[in-house]
Design an enzyme around this catalytic site. Structure first.
Site, PDB file in Angstrom:
ATOM      1  N   ARG A 156       0.792  -1.125  -0.040  1.00 46.77           N
ATOM      2  CA  ARG A 156      -0.149  -0.079  -0.128  1.00 46.77           C
ATOM      3  C   ARG A 156       0.935   1.353   0.172  1.00 46.77           C
ATOM      4  NH1 ARG A 156      -3.841  -2.715   3.761  1.00 46.77           N
ATOM      5  NH2 ARG A 156      -5.747  -3.302   2.511  1.00 46.77           N
ATOM      6  N   ALA A 157       2.017   0.994   0.615  1.00 50.05           N
ATOM      7  CA  ALA A 157       2.842   2.678   0.696  1.00 50.05           C
ATOM      8  C   ALA A 157       3.521   2.854  -0.650  1.00 50.05           C
ATOM      9  CB  ALA A 157       4.004   2.205   1.656  1.00 50.05           C
TER      10      ALA A 157
END
Length: 697
Positions: free
Chosen positions: A289-290
């Protein structure tokens, strides 16, 4: 452009261009406005830093949006694939009712919100009047294409946070409950605020927020003065104040509109994708997700600045916001095994000799310099100079050590040591089993039934809160009797008293954990206190995150001390634990008595709590309360009385070192307390948490 009033009332909006400071937060909000797919903003830090003011100012800055006329969800006519079930049916059966303009909504989510309030549910009035099941929109419906603002999101019930983040990620709210099935678009920018001192979000929930910013009060004196002047001028004449910023507001609004159109055309060079991935790997983030949030934020930043290609500088500018709440420390290499010296065997043999009750500790036979460990007695509080990796104070030479042994009777304080806190670790989930008792409160530890209108509706019952009606179950109970109850002039549905069903809800609440720690001289042998401190701090950290109430009682010398009053301040707990001294005799009875007092105090405040007392000691006692019994027998008699209280659960962790001869005094103590018993060698993450889990069952 709507700059006249807020979305919730008639109060004037503070201009976005007039918000001074907090540049990172303003940028994060702008990027999410350009691309809501970034995932929202989490603002961590102090209160009173214009967080909600900035969100409302930005929403008021945005142009009005076109919606389907009459749609309670604000469906976008340009996105027919996102229509709610109402608009979808209307478009397939003769067309929509037309279009209308609507301001960008900002919805506040209160901490006492229920799942029905957030998701929506069955329209009760319509069901009673017409006999039809209809959907009643919730806060997610009102917030579509706008903002949801949650102050202190870390205090919101976890299941509501899960629902919020799921809706924000999918852009759709689908409800299937109470006999209805409905779906509507739910695209919004989630803005959550929190104070880290009040506890963190779970890591998996933190990861769901796209960006994270730190907010704090301004330290520049001139800027603080400007803030006061601006607020004073706005309060005196909002219209005149806003007119002064009209040009800058129009310019910012125009920039945002252009950035939204340009965003889909911005490209990210392939070489910079590797740069993004390397940043995420270097910060040891979990999952991907980062990477995606960092990429989307960089694209939005380039669009905001009118460019069609992302630069390395764009990525660097947004990297901190995308990685701050996701980065983790690298796992350290396992520590080397400490060397085993021959003198320690002598110490073991000495420790295994039980001292006589009410008698001073034995003096070592041969206090040779090369074998200083043998000069240490379990109940005296000496030092272990062979501890590797610890910076311990060196004792002053005392040639007449027997005199120090007698100092306890003379009223003098024995030599004390302060050991470092051992390595902390992530503990397993500690959750006692559910029961049928109704409890109030908040937290994240134990799943319990609640008498409040908060928590998840799990089933219906004939008992409960008379104002918390389970309409679906009530209608089902009444359905078989409608033919016999039917009349020409009556309502379509007749409900009798025997049909009434009430909601049974479940939520998580915190527990009360009390640590009773032996801080006498025996705990200094071979860094036993270092390991104990590390384990206690680890459970304190976990308890803090679960909203548990925690207290710590220590005993040494001639008395017990409440080292940590009932609190949820992890900073205070860590500071007191770090400075906790070790030394002196062992007043076990005083420790047990003080622990009983603290538990009784908490039970008097809240009879519904489930106290768990963790006793960390070797079980020795050589200082009593002044009764006729020897200290050890006195402690066992007191423990036997405490163990009869079924409201309290006890665990004894034996800190006595292993050897050929073991006294087993802690085992006798656990039997008297009716407690679970474990050895100090089992004081590890899995084992210690397993203790609490077993004892709560």
């Amino acid at each position: 452009m709507n700059t006249k009033t807020s979305n919730n009332d008639l109060r004037p909006l503070f201009p976005f261009s007039a918000v001074l400071g907090q540049e990172e937060m303003k940028l994060a909000l702008i990027l999410n406005t350009i691309d809501p797919g970034i995932g929202g903003v989490l603002a961590r830090g102090e209160k009173g830093t214009a967080k909600s003011t900035t969100v409302r100012a930005l929403a008021g800055l945005l142009p009005t949006m076109e919606t389907v006329r009459g749609c309670p969800f604000g469906c976008d006519p340009a996105r027919p694939w996102d229509y709610c079930d109402y608009c979808l049916a209307a478009s397939q059966n003769g067309g929509l009712a037309g279009f209308a303009e609507k301001t960008v909504p900002v919805v506040d989510l209160p901490l006492n919100a229920t799942e029905d309030m957030l998701l929506g549910g069955l329209d009760f009035s319509k069901a009673v009047k017409t006999g039809q099941k209809a959907f009643m929109p919730g806060l997610l419906a009102r917030a579509n294409r706008g903002f949801i603002y949650v102050d202190e999101v870390n205090l919101l019930d976890d299941h509501l946070v899960d629902v919020l983040l799921d809706a924000a990620a999918s852009g759709v709210n689908t409800l299937e409950r109470e006999g209805i099935s409905f779906s509507h678009p739910s695209r919004f920018v989630l803005v959550g605020t929190m104070n880290p001192e009040e506890g963190e979000l779970r890591p998996q929930l933190l990861d769901r927020f796209g960006l994270c910013v730190e907010v704090a009060g301004e330290t520049d004196l001139a800027l603080r003065v400007d803030l006061m002047r601006a607020r004073e001028a706005f309060d005196q004449d909002p219209g005149e104040f806003k007119r002064a910023y009209e040009d800058s507001e129009l310019k910012t609004a125009d920039t945002l509109v252009k950035a939204r159109k340009l965003w889909s055309k911005v490209r990210l060079p392939k070489r910079l994708k590797g740069f993004i991935s390397s940043l995420c790997v270097e910060n040891h983030v979990a999952g991907h997700r980062a990477d995606l949030a960092l990429q989307r934020a960089a694209l939005a930043l380039a669009a905001y600045e009118g460019r069609t290609e992302v630069s390395e500088e764009d990525i660097s500018r947004v990297a901190a916001m995308a990685l701050r709440h996701r980065k983790r420390d690298a796992l350290p290499p396992p520590p080397p095994e400490p060397p085993r010296n021959e003198p320690e065997q002598g110490e073991e043999e000495q420790d295994q000799n039980p001292p006589e009750e009410d008698q001073q500790p034995d003096q070592p036979d041969q206090p040779e310099p090369q074998n200083e460990d043998q000069s240490q007695d379990d109940d005296q509080g000496g030092e272990d100079d062979n501890l590797e990796g610890f910076d311990l104070p060196q004792p002053e030479p005392e040639p007449e050590e027997p005199k120090e042994d007698q100092s306890d009777d003379q009223g003098k304080d024995p030599v004390e040591q302060v050991f470092e806190v051992g390595q902390t670790f992530k503990v397993r989930k500690l959750s006692p089993p559910r029961d049928r008792k109704l409890r109030r409160g908040s937290g994240r530890r134990s799943l319990t039934r609640t008498a409040q209108k908060q928590g998840r509706y799990v089933k219906s019952a004939l008992y409960g809160d008379p104002t918390d009606l389970a309409l679906d179950a009530t209608l089902r109970a009444a359905a078989p009797y409608q033919l016999s109850r039917k009349s020409d002039n009556g309502p379509l549905i007749k409900i009798a008293s025997q049909d009434i069903r009430l909601k049974v809800r479940e939520k998580r609440v915190g527990n009360f954990l009390l640590f009773l720690v032996d801080a006498s001289g025996s705990m200094g042998a071979r860094a036993r206190m270092t390991a104990t401190k590390g384990a206690v701090l680890s459970l304190l950290l976990d308890a803090y995150q679960k909203r548990d109430k925690v207290s710590m009682v220590t005993f040494r010398g001639k008395e017990a001390d409440v080292s940590l009053p009932c609190t949820n301040s992890i900073e205070l707990a860590a500071r007191l634990l770090e400075d906790l001294p070790v030394g002196g005799r062992t007043p076990l009875s005083a420790g047990l008595l003080e622990a009983a007092k603290q538990v009784s105090l908490q039970l008097a405040k809240d009879p519904d709590i489930r106290p768990l007392v963790l006793v960390l000691t070797d079980g020795k006692a050589n200082t009593g309360l002044g009764q006729d019994k020897p200290p050890h027998e006195e402690a066992l008699a007191l423990a036997s009385k405490m163990g009869r209280d079924e409201r309290v659960r006890y665990v004894v962790v034996d800190t006595e070192p292993q050897g050929i001869v073991c006294l087993g005094l802690a085992l006798k103590l656990s039997q008297a307390l009716n407690a679970d018993y474990f050895k100090i060698e089992d004081l590890k993450a899995e084992d210690l948490v397993e203790i609490a889990q077993r004892k709560n069952q």
